[in-house]
Write an enzyme that holds these catalytic residues in place. Structure first.
Site, PDB file in Angstrom:
ATOM      1  N   VAL A   1      23.618  -3.969 -57.339  1.00 55.70           N
ATOM      2  CA  VAL A   1      24.609  -4.930 -57.820  1.00 55.70           C
ATOM      3  C   VAL A   1      25.041  -5.865 -56.688  1.00 55.70           C
ATOM      4  O   VAL A   1      25.061  -7.086 -56.834  1.00 55.70           O
ATOM      5  CB  VAL A   1      25.835  -4.191 -58.407  1.00 55.70           C
TER       6      VAL A   1
ATOM      7  N   CYS B   1      27.226   7.273-100.930  1.00 49.67           N
ATOM      8  CA  CYS B   1      25.894   7.093-100.326  1.00 49.67           C
ATOM      9  C   CYS B   1      25.774   7.609 -98.898  1.00 49.67           C
ATOM     10  O   CYS B   1      24.872   8.393 -98.591  1.00 49.67           O
ATOM     11  CB  CYS B   1      25.510   5.624-100.349  1.00 49.67           C
TER      12      CYS B   1
HETATM   13  N1  LIG Z   1      22.427  -0.832 -60.899  1.00 53.28           N
HETATM   14  C1  LIG Z   1      22.829  -1.565 -61.919  1.00 53.28           C
HETATM   15  O1  LIG Z   1      22.031  -2.237 -62.579  1.00 53.28           O
HETATM   16  C2  LIG Z   1      24.293  -1.636 -62.300  1.00 53.28           C
HETATM   17  C3  LIG Z   1      24.657  -2.465 -63.344  1.00 53.28           C
HETATM   18  C4  LIG Z   1      26.018  -2.576 -63.657  1.00 53.28           C
HETATM   19  C5  LIG Z   1      26.960  -1.864 -62.958  1.00 53.28           C
HETATM   20  N2  LIG Z   1      26.570  -1.038 -61.959  1.00 53.28           N
HETATM   21  C6  LIG Z   1      27.628  -0.341 -61.212  1.00 53.28           C
HETATM   22  O2  LIG Z   1      27.806  -1.037 -59.983  1.00 53.28           O
HETATM   23  C7  LIG Z   1      28.091  -0.122 -58.940  1.00 53.28           C
HETATM   24  C8  LIG Z   1      27.057  -0.201 -57.842  1.00 53.28           C
HETATM   25  O3  LIG Z   1      25.791   0.149 -58.381  1.00 53.28           O
HETATM   26  P1  LIG Z   1      24.463   0.018 -57.520  1.00 53.28           P
HETATM   27  O4  LIG Z   1      23.342   0.385 -58.440  1.00 53.28           O
HETATM   28  O5  LIG Z   1      24.438  -1.321 -56.858  1.00 53.28           O
HETATM   29  O6  LIG Z   1      24.701   1.168 -56.447  1.00 53.28           O
HETATM   30  P2  LIG Z   1      23.833   1.496 -55.112  1.00 53.28           P
HETATM   31  O7  LIG Z   1      23.974   2.927 -54.901  1.00 53.28           O
HETATM   32  O8  LIG Z   1      22.466   0.879 -55.262  1.00 53.28           O
HETATM   33  O9  LIG Z   1      24.593   0.701 -53.983  1.00 53.28           O
HETATM   34  C9  LIG Z   1      25.859   1.036 -53.497  1.00 53.28           C
HETATM   35  C10 LIG Z   1      25.903   0.603 -52.054  1.00 53.28           C
HETATM   36  O10 LIG Z   1      27.234   0.774 -51.585  1.00 53.28           O
HETATM   37  C11 LIG Z   1      27.158   1.156 -50.222  1.00 53.28           C
HETATM   38  N3  LIG Z   1      28.428   1.721 -49.805  1.00 53.28           N
HETATM   39  C12 LIG Z   1      28.954   2.923 -50.076  1.00 53.28           C
HETATM   40  N4  LIG Z   1      30.154   3.064 -49.479  1.00 53.28           N
HETATM   41  C13 LIG Z   1      30.407   1.930 -48.794  1.00 53.28           C
HETATM   42  C14 LIG Z   1      31.468   1.483 -47.975  1.00 53.28           C
HETATM   43  N5  LIG Z   1      32.540   2.241 -47.736  1.00 53.28           N
HETATM   44  N6  LIG Z   1      31.388   0.259 -47.451  1.00 53.28           N
HETATM   45  C15 LIG Z   1      30.325  -0.518 -47.678  1.00 53.28           C
HETATM   46  N7  LIG Z   1      29.266  -0.136 -48.446  1.00 53.28           N
HETATM   47  C16 LIG Z   1      29.300   1.065 -48.994  1.00 53.28           C
HETATM   48  C17 LIG Z   1      25.979   2.132 -50.192  1.00 53.28           C
HETATM   49  O11 LIG Z   1      25.460   2.306 -48.904  1.00 53.28           O
HETATM   50  C18 LIG Z   1      25.001   1.424 -51.146  1.00 53.28           C
HETATM   51  O12 LIG Z   1      24.133   0.557 -50.434  1.00 53.28           O
HETATM   52  C19 LIG Z   1      28.181   1.249 -59.616  1.00 53.28           C
HETATM   53  O13 LIG Z   1      29.505   1.467 -59.994  1.00 53.28           O
HETATM   54  C20 LIG Z   1      27.325   1.083 -60.839  1.00 53.28           C
HETATM   55  O14 LIG Z   1      27.683   1.990 -61.851  1.00 53.28           O
HETATM   56  C21 LIG Z   1      25.255  -0.920 -61.609  1.00 53.28           C
END
Ligand SMILES: NC(=O)c1ccc[n+]([C@@H]2O[C@H](COP(=O)([O-])OP(=O)(O)OC[C@H]3O[C@@H](n4cnc5c(N)ncnc54)[C@H](O)[C@@H]3O)[C@@H](O)[C@H]2O)c1
Length: 438
Positions: A11, A268
């Site tokens: 994201v 139904c």
């Molecule tokens: N992957 C998707 O397509 C998608 C779609 C919609 C929503 N989301 C939501 O978005 C959020 C992120 O998803 P993602 O797939 O990108 O996750 P991810 O695990 O790919 O990335 C998260 C990143 O955050 C970093 N991180 C963790 N703690 C940190 C900190 N204190 N400071 C800075 N960076 C830090 C991690 O190192 C990692 O690179 C989640 O809540 C997920 O549910 C994901």
């Protein structure tokens, strides 16, 4: 705008690169040095269509850079998008550890920076997480009041992994959960120029919308696959079935049947679900979603009984009895089932349904009522007022104008709204009003 993006996963790195390409000045932050180095080298830390080229382009132009230092990023930005992961804990609960940690760090940096920072949570989190967990953390570390000294918003991400760059520039919608209007304005300005409808809603609603979407998407896939398996077992081409199913934009691919209300019933739906599940079981096809639709419906009906029980009152009125407004059909009516459950528990029940009274008067449904539902027949009242005078609690299961006009406001019997009354939004604030699922 100067934007910091915290968390450079799927994201975060897509948001960072796309916002940079829209002309914003973006700093990405991640605890993972490898991801930070990759971005600074102009390479995307994730594999996605177009993200490689886009990252190279915006890093080369100076619009995007990355760091591991949250403080540095907050100092150099006025809006921060939080995109850290929110994985499942082993028991299925939402893990908010990363969110809490990054929020603490942002809070501390905001305290140092001064000026109004807008903190925007893009991670998926359960309703209440932002206001009950993260805002107090921010206020504690930033030393001010959210919505006054700094902005807070929730801006969930609806892009599909794999095509998220394309989706970013053509989103299905933009949802802004705003603590205050100024916070919402900042988020809206970030995406200015992008197509799609923008919805500005309260913070918990924005959090919930993401779950509604994902739960529905999972349900759609599970439904289609179960139906496919049943069709296959019955020797029918499921794709041909679904092609026709999908062509129906009135009842199937539409907003029909998608607003919380009362349980379904009628002659139904229950019968056909029962026989479809039975056929699947006979063919040894497991269909847990389809098999749980009727139990889910029964549990929903039970919520109405539980609400009556919660009031502690005994004299109950019920408006509506037939399964659909404007008919006198009582077969498998969920309101009949509700009346029977209440009757069985010994509540003093009075029921009014103008169509049923009329049909009883004309003799049309008299036999059905008097032979199949004799216990309910004696509870039928011919007038709305008779029920209101009797009841300490009124269940409203009809939009009959005569009933709506007679429903009291604020005083009189407790109202349990089974159908989302036309004035439910205003009534929700009144004492003595209870919505079934809102
Ligand atoms: N992957 C998707 O397509 C998608 C779609 C919609 C929503 N989301 C939501 O978005 C959020 C992120 O998803 P993602 O797939 O990108 O996750 P991810 O695990 O790919 O990335 C998260 C990143 O955050 C970093 N991180 C963790 N703690 C940190 C900190 N204190 N400071 C800075 N960076 C830090 C991690 O190192 C990692 O690179 C989640 O809540 C997920 O549910 C994901």
């Amino acid at each position: 705008m100067r934007v910091s993006v915290l968390g450079l996963g799927y994201v975060g790195c897509v948001s960072a690169a796309c916002l940079a390409s829209m002309g914003h000045e973006v700093i990405g932050v991640d605890v993972n040095q490898v991801k930070v180095d990759l971005v600074n080298d102009g390479k995307a830390p994730v594999v996605e269509e177009r993200i490689g080229e886009l990252t190279a382009e915006v890093v080369r132009s100076g619009a995007l850079r990355a760091t591991t230092d949250v403080r540095e990023a907050i100092m150099g930005s006025e809006v921060s998008l939080i995109c850290v992961g929110t994985p499942s804990a082993p028991n299925g609960s939402l893990c908010t550890t990363y969110l809490e940690r990054v929020t603490e760090e942002i809070g501390a940096a905001v305290a140092e920076r001064g000026g109004r920072q807008t903190v925007v949570f893009r991670s998926t989190m359960l309703p209440g997480t932002c206001l009950n967990l993260l805002v107090p953390i921010l206020e504690k570390h930033a030393g001010g009041t959210a919505g006054v000294d700094f902005g807070v918003a929730v801006n969930p991400e609806f892009l599909r992994e794999g095509t998220s760059v394309r989706d970013f520039f053509d989103p299905p919608k933009t949802v802004i959960g705003q603590l205050d209007a100024e916070s919402g304005d900042v988020v809206a300005a970030l995406y200015e120029g992008l197509p799609g409808e923008v919805f500005r809603v309260p913070v918990p609603a924005a959090e919930a919308i993401k779950y509604a979407d994902n739960a529905f998407h999972g349900l759609k896939i599970g439904f289609a696959n179960e139906l496919g398996a049943v069709c296959q077992a019955l020797g029918v081409d499921s794709h041909q079935v679904m092609d026709v199913f999908l062509a129906d934009r009135k009842l199937n691919i539409s907003s029909a049947y998608l607003r919380p209300g009362f349980a379904f019933g009628g002659s139904c739906l229950p019968k056909d679900l029962r026989s479809l599940v039975h056929a699947a079981q006979r063919a040894d096809v497991s269909v847990p979603i389809l098999a749980h639709v009727l139990p889910s419906n029964s549990d929903h009906l039970q919520r109405a009984v539980d609400l009556v029980e919660r009031t502690g009152k005994r004299r109950v009125g019920l408006f509506g009895l037939s399964f659909k407004p404007g008919t006198d059909d009582l077969r498998e009516s969920p309101l009949v089932e509700l009346a029977e459950r209440l009757f069985g528990k010994g509540y003093e029940l009075k029921i009014h349904d103008a169509n049923v009274s009329l049909s009883r008067l004309m003799g049309a449904n008299r036999e059905y009522i008097e032979t199949r539902l004799p216990h309910l027949a004696q509870l039928l009242a011919d007038s709305v007022d008779e029920v209101i005078e009797h009841a300490e609690v009124c269940l409203v299961g009809t939009k009959d104008p005569a009933v709506l006009a007679a429903l009291p406001h604020g005083e009189g019997p407790v109202l349990i709204d089974l159908i989302r009354l036309p004035d439910a939004e205003a009534r929700r604030a009144e004492p003595g009003y209870m919505g079934l699922a809102w």
